[in-house]
Design an enzyme around this catalytic site. Structure first.
Site, PDB file in Angstrom:
ATOM      1  N   ASP A  85      -2.520  -1.375  -6.875  1.00 38.58           N
ATOM      2  CA  ASP A  85      -1.998  -1.331  -6.930  1.00 38.58           C
ATOM      3  C   ASP A  85      -0.985  -1.689  -8.809  1.00 38.58           C
ATOM      4  O   ASP A  85      -0.805  -2.478  -8.746  1.00 38.58           O
ATOM      5  CB  ASP A  85      -1.039  -1.313  -5.624  1.00 38.58           C
ATOM      6  CG  ASP A  85       0.646  -0.727  -5.727  1.00 38.58           C
ATOM      7  OD1 ASP A  85       0.604   0.500  -6.351  1.00 38.58           O
ATOM      8  OD2 ASP A  85       1.301  -0.475  -5.399  1.00 38.58           O
ATOM      9  N   HIS A  86      -0.480  -0.483  -8.812  1.00 32.60           N
ATOM     10  CA  HIS A  86       0.436  -0.931 -10.218  1.00 32.60           C
ATOM     11  C   HIS A  86      -0.582  -1.794 -11.687  1.00 32.60           C
ATOM     12  O   HIS A  86       0.637  -2.494 -11.790  1.00 32.60           O
ATOM     13  CB  HIS A  86       1.947  -1.286  -9.910  1.00 32.60           C
ATOM     14  CG  HIS A  86       2.351  -0.194  -9.392  1.00 32.60           C
ATOM     15  ND1 HIS A  86       3.175   1.035 -10.188  1.00 32.60           N
ATOM     16  CD2 HIS A  86       3.334   0.076  -8.036  1.00 32.60           C
ATOM     17  CE1 HIS A  86       3.320   2.311  -9.477  1.00 32.60           C
ATOM     18  NE2 HIS A  86       3.700   1.711  -7.796  1.00 32.60           N
ATOM     19  N   SER A 211       9.988   3.144   1.301  1.00 33.97           N
ATOM     20  CA  SER A 211      10.681   2.625   1.991  1.00 33.97           C
ATOM     21  C   SER A 211      11.829   3.649   2.290  1.00 33.97           C
ATOM     22  O   SER A 211      12.796   3.177   2.818  1.00 33.97           O
ATOM     23  CB  SER A 211      10.572   1.088   1.327  1.00 33.97           C
ATOM     24  OG  SER A 211       9.527   0.692   1.520  1.00 33.97           O
TER      25      SER A 211
HETATM   26  O1  G3H Z   1       3.402   0.697  -4.782  1.00 35.38           O
HETATM   27  C1  G3H Z   1       4.249   0.675  -4.217  1.00 35.38           C
HETATM   28  C2  G3H Z   1       5.036   1.348  -3.275  1.00 35.38           C
HETATM   29  O2  G3H Z   1       5.578   2.492  -4.222  1.00 35.38           O
HETATM   30  C3  G3H Z   1       5.922   0.753  -2.294  1.00 35.38           C
HETATM   31  O3  G3H Z   1       7.523   1.622  -2.621  1.00 35.38           O
HETATM   32  O4  G3H Z   1       8.741  -0.826  -1.879  1.00 35.38           O
HETATM   33  O5  G3H Z   1       9.775   1.479  -2.101  1.00 35.38           O
HETATM   34  O6  G3H Z   1       8.602   1.349  -0.325  1.00 35.38           O
HETATM   35  P1  G3H Z   1       8.472   1.042  -1.747  1.00 35.38           P
HETATM   36 ZN    ZN Z   2       4.385   1.849  -6.128  1.00 31.73          ZN
END
Ligand code: G3H
Ligand code: ZN
Length: 284
Positions: A85-86, A211
């Site tokens: 991720d990212h 979230s």
């Molecule tokens: O890439 C992970 C997310 O976009 C999670 O975001 O921590 O706001 O749920 P969040």
């Molecule tokens: Zn994210």
């Protein structure tokens, strides 16, 4: 069982009615155990994702956590995929591929539009040769590395269509009102934009920063076209909150196995509730 991210997302897209697939961020082994256990209890497909920031926290080591997630996936009775991720560096992408992850979010969203296309397209040529799927991002989802959510940063459907065609991304992260790291569910989503994006592109749409989204809005987001639902902060709110309450009530407690189990149970509950909410229960 170990699954591939793209297979899980395409199955959710094809299904009538559609459902959302949760992609949950793993920081510690306990997170992964609770996420997999919650999904298995719901018979739901799930994605374990590890972010570049989590790798930094793990003192640069991606491989041990991926190896643990992979073993959990193999042992699970329901499909579990592994996603990076990212990511912003090629080196980390190569290590993720070698460690057995099946998809990568290559985050070039901070670059100019032209540069985002150029570097994402290069990454995709490499990934597709190895059979990996790439998630790209167009627009700016705030709350991360100083980025701010704004109307100007929202994903434009026409630009999204051009971007998907030019790069060949397998999934598209879109900015539709969310922000990373919110501890309250107060986001107002741009539902019409989600519908327009779904019309504009054929690849699965990804919601980052889930979230902060109220439950009823998350349901509508999936009905409108979101397929991958990224969730991190809400899991940490549950995990840390449960442990904090437990330790407040048990001031002499020192055994991580005891309070760790409390945190894990709290994550598992969130996972189960979200899988039901997204319509994913029974689909794994
Ligand atoms: O890439 C992970 C997310 O976009 C999670 O975001 O921590 O706001 O749920 P969040
Ligand atoms: Zn994210």
């Amino acid at each position: 069982m170990l699954a591939r991210t793209q297979d899980l997302l395409e199955a959710a897209m094809r299904s009538q009615p559609r459902y959302g697939v949760l992609a949950c961020n793993v920081i510690e082994l306990g997170h992964a155990e609770a996420i997999v256990q919650g999904a298995a209890a719901e018979r739901a497909p799930i994605i374990l994702q590890i972010s570049q920031n989590a790798v930094r926290y793990r003192i640069g080591a991606l491989e041990p956590l991926v190896a643990a997630c992979r073993e959990l996936a193999i042992a699970s009775s329901t499909p579990v995929a592994l996603h990076l991720d990212h990511a912003t560096t090629y080196d980390l992408c190569e290590r993720a591929a070698a460690a057995g992850m099946s998809s990568i979010m290559f985050d070039a969203s901070a670059a100019s539009h032209a540069r985002n296309i150029e570097i994402t397209a290069t990454e995709i040529r490499w990934a597709h040769d190895l059979g990996l799927a790439i998630e790209g991002e167009l627009g700016i989802v705030g709350g991360k590395d100083g980025a701010i959510t704004s109307l100007a940063g929202m994903t434009d459907p026409q630009a999204a269509m051009d971007y998907v065609t030019a790069t060949g991304v397998d999934a598209l992260a879109v900015a539709v009102g969310t922000e990373h790291g919110m501890t309250e569910q107060v986001v107002v989503l741009d539902f019409d934009r989600i519908s327009a994006l779904r019309e504009a592109v054929a690849v699965p749409l990804v919601l980052h920063g889930s979230s902060g989204v109220p439950d009823d809005s998350l349901v509508e987001a999936v009905q409108r076209g979101i397929v991958k639902v990224n969730l991190a902060t809400q899991l940490n709110v549950a995990f840390t909150g449960a442990i904090r309450r437990f330790l407040d009530d048990n001031a002499q407690m020192v055994d991580p196995r005891t309070y760790g189990a409390v945190g894990r149970a709290a994550i598992e509950q969130v996972i189960r509730a979200k899988c039901r909410l997204l319509g994913a229960s029974g689909k794994g």
